[in-house]
Scaffold this active site. Structure first.
Site, PDB file in Angstrom:
ATOM      1  N   ASP A 365     -30.802  68.740   1.827  1.00 15.54           N
ATOM      2  CA  ASP A 365     -31.534  68.731   0.571  1.00 15.54           C
ATOM      3  C   ASP A 365     -30.678  69.473  -0.459  1.00 15.54           C
ATOM      4  OD1 ASP A 365     -33.701  68.444  -1.219  1.00 15.54           O
ATOM      5  OD2 ASP A 365     -34.383  70.463  -0.730  1.00 15.54           O
ATOM      6  N   ASP A 557     -35.766  72.773   2.875  1.00 16.62           N
ATOM      7  CA  ASP A 557     -36.608  73.965   2.721  1.00 16.62           C
ATOM      8  C   ASP A 557     -37.988  73.671   2.172  1.00 16.62           C
ATOM      9  OD1 ASP A 557     -35.575  73.373   0.095  1.00 16.62           O
ATOM     10  OD2 ASP A 557     -36.337  75.331  -0.521  1.00 16.62           O
ATOM     11  N   ASP A 561     -39.811  68.210   2.877  1.00 15.41           N
ATOM     12  CA  ASP A 561     -38.719  67.988   3.832  1.00 15.41           C
ATOM     13  C   ASP A 561     -39.203  67.987   5.283  1.00 15.41           C
ATOM     14  OD1 ASP A 561     -36.773  67.857   1.834  1.00 15.41           O
ATOM     15  OD2 ASP A 561     -36.525  70.032   1.800  1.00 15.41           O
TER      16      ASP A 561
END
Length: 665
Positions: A365, A557, A561
Site C-alpha cells: 500500500d 495498514d 487492506d
C-alpha cells in the site's frame, strides 16, 4: 543517563514509587542488588540442573580409573556392577521414568525408550562404563538443549517483562497507584521520568520523549507532542507526562503483541510438522531393524555370537535416536521468531517464516506504508459563492466521522468541530469517501471516483495533479477541492533497493489518485504501480500476481487492506499506525511502521530456513554414516554417543546463533 546526572537527579522518585520512597540513586543500588541476586539464582539453577550429571561423571571417572588405570583386583564382580549402577542411577532414572510415562501414554517408541533399552542392554553385556557414559552424555545433551531453549525464549521473556503491572492515575488531582488492569478508558496516567507506560493513550502534555525499544527494537528516543498516540511499554525519558488512557489494558498494542509472540511457537512450519511425523515413523522402524540386526545373522553367519550382534544392535539404537532433529529444528524456528521480535517484527508462526523465505513478489500500500500517512492541507479551493468558512466547517464535521489520516489533516487545518451544526446522516463508501446530510443539504467528500459514482461533473485536469485531492460536492454539484500532501518515509528508498537486491519484484497498490501513485513509484523505483483502486481492485491485482505462480506478500495498514492481507501468501501489517482489523488478519506485524523491516523480515526468514536445513543435513548425514558403521561392527557406543548427543549439540549451537546475528545490513 550518566553517573553525574543520576547523582544530580537523586531527588526524583523512581518508577512505580510510592510517595516518600527511595531516590533514583537508591533505586539503582537496589536494582544492582536485585541483578546480583538474580545472577546467584541462575547459578543455583544451573548447578541443580547439572548436579546429577556431575555425580554420575565423578563416579564414572573413579570407576574407569580403578578399572583401566589402577586395575584393582578387588574392583570386580558384584562390587564393580554396584559402583557403575550407582553412577548410572542419577542420570538413568529420570530417563527410564520418562520412558515409562510415555509408554503409559501410548508413545512406546520414544527417545527415552531407545536410550533406556540400549543402556540396560549394555549392562546385560557387562559393558558398564559404556552404559553409564551413553546415559551421562545423553543427559548432558538434554541439559544443554534445555539451556538453548531458555536462551531462545530470552528475547520473548524480555518483551513480556516490558508490561508494567501498576500505573499512577490522577484521582481528584492526586496521584494514586493502582493495578494496571483496573485502569479505565478516560483515566489520566501520571508518568514520571524512567517509568514505563502500562496502557495505550493520548499525550496530554505539550511534549515528551520516549524510549520505544520494547515495541520497535529501536533504542533512539522518539519525541511525542500533544494529542499524539503513546503506547504501553514506552519509557518516559525526561519530564513528567500526563496521558489519557484510550484502550483497556488487555487490548493495548503491547498486550496483543505478547499474545501473538507467545502463541507463535504453536503455529508449526511445514518442515517442523514433517519432522515430527517422520520421527513417529522412523523410530519404530529403527527398533525393528535393531531386532533384525540381533537375530537375523544367526541364519547367515557361521560363527554367530549373540552378545556381539546384540551390542551392534544397541549401538544402532543409540545412533538412531532422533533428538537432533526433534529438538534443533523447532528451536531454529523459535530462534528466528525471537530474533525477529527483537527487531520489532512479529511472526505469528513458524509457517510464515517458511513462506516469507521463498517470497518472490512484494505488493505494498502507499499511505502509511511507504509514506508517512501524516497529511497536511496545502490548498483549499472552494468555488461556491456561499460562506466558504461555513462549508469548511461542514466538511470538518463530516470528516470527523472518519479515521482516515486525511480526516485528521482536515481537522488540524479547520480546528475544533462546531457542535452547533447538526449532522443528520453519514455513510462511508469504502475506497471512495463519505456521503453526509447537513441541514437538508447532501455532501459528497472523497476522491473523484465518489463523484463519478453520483455523476457529478468536475474539471478533469484535476486528475493530473500529483497531490492527494479531496473532492467536494454539494447537492450533486461540484463546489471545490482540498489538496493534501504526504511525505515519503525516510527508509522507503532503502526498502525498495534491498527488495530488488533480493531479486524480489515490487508493486504498489493504492486507493489514492493514480497521478500521485505513479509519482511516488517513479521516485522510489517501484516496478509496477496502480492507483485509483478500490479494495476489490486490490484483491484482483493480488490474484493476478498469484496466477503467475509467484509467492506474494502484501504490506498494508488500513482497514481496507485487511481483505488483501488475508488473501496474500504472507500478509504483513504496519502495527504502529495500522488498523486493528489489518493487524489481526496479518501473518507478520511490523511494530514500528518502518518499511525497511520488510526486507529484514525476509532476510531473517531466509537465514532461519538455511539453519534448519543445515541441521537436517547434518543430522541425517552423520547418523546415516554411523548407522552403517554400527551395523557392520565398526562403530562402538562412543561413536554412537557422538552421532546422537554430539550431533544434537552441534545442531542446537547452529540454531541459536541466529539470535546473535546482525540483520540491519
Amino acid at each position: 543517563m550518566s553517573t553525574q546526572n543520576i547523582k544530580n537527579s537523586s531527588k526524583k522518585k523512581p518508577p512505580n514509587c510510592h510517595s516518600g520512597c527511595c531516590t533514583i540513586e537508591e533505586t539503582t543500588i537496589a536494582h544492582d542488588h536485585h541483578d546480583h541476586e538474580h545472577t546467584h539464582e541462575v547459578s543455583r539453577n544451573l548447578f541443580r540442573l547439572f548436579l546429577p550429571a556431575i555425580i554420575s561423571f565423578v563416579l564414572l571417572m573413579i570407576g574407569i580409573t580403578l578399572d583401566y588405570v589402577a586395575k584393582a583386583e578387588w574392583f570386580s564382580s558384584w562390587f564393580r556392577f554396584a559402583w557403575y549402577f550407582a553412577a548410572y542411577i542419577p542420570v538413568g532414572f529420570p530417563v527410564l521414568r520418562d520412558a515409562y510415562l510415555n509408554i503409559r501414554a501410548g508413545n512406546f517408541f520414544s527417545e527415552f525408550f531407545l536410550m533406556g533399552i540400549a543402556t540396560i542392554g549394555a549392562f546385560a553385556l557387562k559393558e558398564y562404563p559404556e552404559a553409564v557414559a551413553v546415559m551421562l552424555f545423553y543427559t548432558v545433551g538434554e541439559n544443554f538443549q534445555a539451556m538453548a531453549v531458555t536462551r531462545a525464549r530470552k528475547n520473548i521473556q524480555t518483551l513480556l517483562d516490558q508490561r508494567p503491572d501498576e500505573a499512577t492515575i490522577l484521582v481528584d488531582n492526586q496521584p494514586k497507584i493502582v493495578n494496571a488492569k483496573d485502569v479505565k478508558i478516560g483515566d489520566i496516567i501520571q508518568l514520571k521520568p524512567g517509568e514505563k507506560l502500562a496502557l495505550d493513550g493520548k499525550l496530554l502534555s505539550e511534549k515528551a520523549n520516549f524510549n520505544t525499544s520494547a515495541l520497535t527494537g529501536e533504542s533512539l528516543p522518539e519525541q511525542k507532542t500533544q494529542n499524539e498516540v503513546v503506547l504501553a511499554g514506552m519509557i518516559n525519558l525526561n519530564s513528567l507526562a500526563l496521558i489519557e488512557v484510550t484502550t483497556a489494558f488487555e487490548d493495548s498494542k503491547l498486550s496483543r503483541i505478547l499474545h501473538l509472540v507467545q502463541n507463535a511457537s504453536s503455529q508449526k512450519a511445514p518442515t517442523e510438522l514433517f519432522i515430527a511425523k517422520f520421527a513417529r515413523v522412523y523410530t519404530p522402524i529403527v527398533v525393528y531393524l535393531a531386532i533384525a540386526i540381533t537375530f537375523l545373522p544367526y541364519f547367515f553367519v557361521d560363527q554367530y555370537d549373540f552378545g556381539t550382534w546384540l551390542y551392534r544392535a544397541l549401538v544402532f539404537l543409540v545412533i538412531s535416536c532422533p533428538c537432533a532433529l526433534v529438538i534443533s529444528i523447532p528451536l531454529g524456528y523459535f530462534g528466528g521468531i525471537g530474533a525477529a521480535s527483537k527487531h520489532g517484527i512479529l511472526f505469528k508462526g513458524g509457517s510464515y517464516i517458511d513462506l516469507l523465505a521463498n517470497i518472490q513478489h512484494v505488493a505494498m500500500d502507499k499511505t502509511g506504508t511507504l509514506t508517512e500517512g501524516i497529511f497536511k492541507v496545502q490548498e483549499v479551493n472552494l468555488t461556491s459563492t456561499e460562506n466558504k468558512e461555513k462549508i469548511l466547517q461542514h466538511i470538518n464535521l463530516i470528516e470527523s466521522k472518519s479515521t482516515h489520516p486525511i480526516a485528521t489533516a482536515i481537522h488540524e487545518y479547520a480546528g475544533k468541530v462546531d457542535e452547533t451544526i447538526r449532522l443528520e446522516s453519514s455513510e462511508e463508501i469504502p475506497g471512495k469517501g463519505l456521503k453526509a446530510k447537513i441541514d437538508d443539504d447532501w455532501y459528497l467528500v472523497g476522491n473523484f471516483r465518489l463523484l463519478d459514482q453520483f455523476s457529478v461533473q468536475y474539471p478533469k485536469e484535476l486528475m493530473q495533479t500529483t497531490l492527494t485531492t479531496l473532492a467536494i460536492a454539494k447537492n450533486e454539484k461540484f463546489i471545490g477541492y482540498i489538496t493534501i500532501a504526504d511525505q515519503i518515509k525516510s527508509d522507503a528508498q532503502q526498502t525498495i533497493d534491498e527488495l530488488h537486491s533480493l531479486d524480489i519484484e515490487t508493486t504498489m497498490l493504492s486507493g489514492d489518485k493514480d497521478a500521485v501513485v505513479q509519482e511516488v513509484a517513479k521516485t522510489l523505483g517501484i516496478d509496477e504501480a496502480y492507483g485509483d483502486l478500490l479494495p476489490e481492485n486490490k484483491l484482483e491485482k493480488i490474484k493476478t500476481i498469484k496466477a503467475k505462480n509467484q509467492t506474494v506478500a502484501f504490506v498494508g495498514d488500513g482497514v481496507n487492506d485487511a481483505p488483501v492481507v488475508a488473501i496474500s501468501d504472507v500478509g504483513m501489517a504496519m502495527g504502529g499506525l495500522g488498523s486493528d482489523a489489518t493487524i489481526e488478519t496479518a501473518d507478520v506485524v511490523i511494530q514500528d511502521d518502518q518499511p525497511k523491516k520488510i526486507p529484514m523480515a525476509i532476510r531473517i526468514s531466509k537465514e532461519t530456513k538455511k539453519i534448519v536445513w543445515q541441521n537436517i543435513g547434518l543430522a541425517f548425514g552423520v547418523k546415516a554414516l554411523v548407522l552403517i558403521l554400527g551395523a557392520g561392527g565398526i562403530a562402538t557406543m562412543w561413536e554412537a554417543v557422538f552421532a546422537d548427543v554430539g550431533v544434537a549439540l552441534l545442531a542446537i549451537l547452529n540454531a541459536v546463533r541466529i539470535q546473535n546475528k546482525d540483520f540491519n545490513h
